[in-house]
Design a protein around this motif. Structure first.
Motif, PDB file in Angstrom:
ATOM      1  N   THR A   1     -10.449  -1.020   1.243  1.00  0.00           N
ATOM      2  CA  THR A   1      -9.400  -0.663   1.525  1.00  0.00           C
ATOM      3  C   THR A   1      -9.070   0.481   0.200  1.00  0.00           C
ATOM      4  O   THR A   1     -10.337   1.039   0.616  1.00  0.00           O
TER       5      THR A   1
ATOM      6  N   SER B   1      -2.843   4.364   5.640  1.00  0.00           N
ATOM      7  CA  SER B   1      -3.708   2.797   5.804  1.00  0.00           C
ATOM      8  C   SER B   1      -5.079   3.061   7.032  1.00  0.00           C
ATOM      9  O   SER B   1      -5.723   2.840   7.007  1.00  0.00           O
TER      10      SER B   1
ATOM     11  N   CYS C   1       1.918   6.985   5.099  1.00  0.00           N
ATOM     12  CA  CYS C   1       1.341   5.088   5.113  1.00  0.00           C
ATOM     13  C   CYS C   1      -0.422   6.159   5.502  1.00  0.00           C
ATOM     14  O   CYS C   1      -0.215   7.184   6.481  1.00  0.00           O
TER      15      CYS C   1
ATOM     16  N   PRO D   1       0.837  -1.190   0.127  1.00  0.00           N
ATOM     17  CA  PRO D   1       0.176   0.236  -0.333  1.00  0.00           C
ATOM     18  C   PRO D   1       0.992   1.543  -0.271  1.00  0.00           C
ATOM     19  O   PRO D   1       1.859   1.361   0.729  1.00  0.00           O
TER      20      PRO D   1
END
Length: 145
Positions: free
Chosen positions: A122, A106, A104, A85
């Motif tokens: 996602t 996430s 990141c 990712p």
């Protein structure tokens, strides 16, 4: 290479020289090439490989999660051998696409959860701007005026 072999065996897919060549090319670069760019790069070594074969290989590699497909707009797709990712930035002038490293997003999936009734699985985040070369060209043109 063991990774692609194991995945293709598990999925009962044929591991062709063309699929291997496309995969190796994408793993060897940080660029985000189009299918046409990959085709042209592989032509000297694989003169009988068609553009359609490259598209089919990319489709299969995307389906088995060995490659990322990036939709950079207007039906223009680029491919990334890095499936971890990460976000991308695209130059609005020349179309260049680059990875954004060491940031990141996430945790964004959890942050937006209260705002939707979806189960967020996602995300894919794109940033847009001017690359250094285009910015310098723009500055040079502005100074000339």
């Amino acid at each position: 290479m063991n990774n692609i072999t194991a995945i293709f065996k598990e999925k009962k897919l044929k591991l062709t020289p063309q699929r291997i060549a496309v995969y190796k090319y994408l793993k060897s670069t940080e660029e985000h090439p189009s299918a046409e760019t990959i085709y042209k790069a592989l032509q000297p070594e694989y003169p009988t490989m068609s553009l359609a074969t490259v598209y089919k290989a990319l489709k299969t590699l995307v389906e088995v999660d060995l490659v990322q497909e990036l939709n950079v707009g207007e039906g223009n797709f680029r491919y990334d051998g890095n499936t971890c990712p990460h976000s991308h930035i695209q130059c609005l002038q020349c179309g260049r696409v680059e990875d954004i490293k060491d940031v990141c997003f996430s945790d964004l999936n959890e942050k937006i959860a209260p705002y939707t009734n979806y189960e967020v699985l996602t995300n894919q985040i794109y940033f847009y701007g001017l690359c250094n070369e285009c910015k310098q060209n723009k500055d040079t043109l502005t100074e000339a005026d």
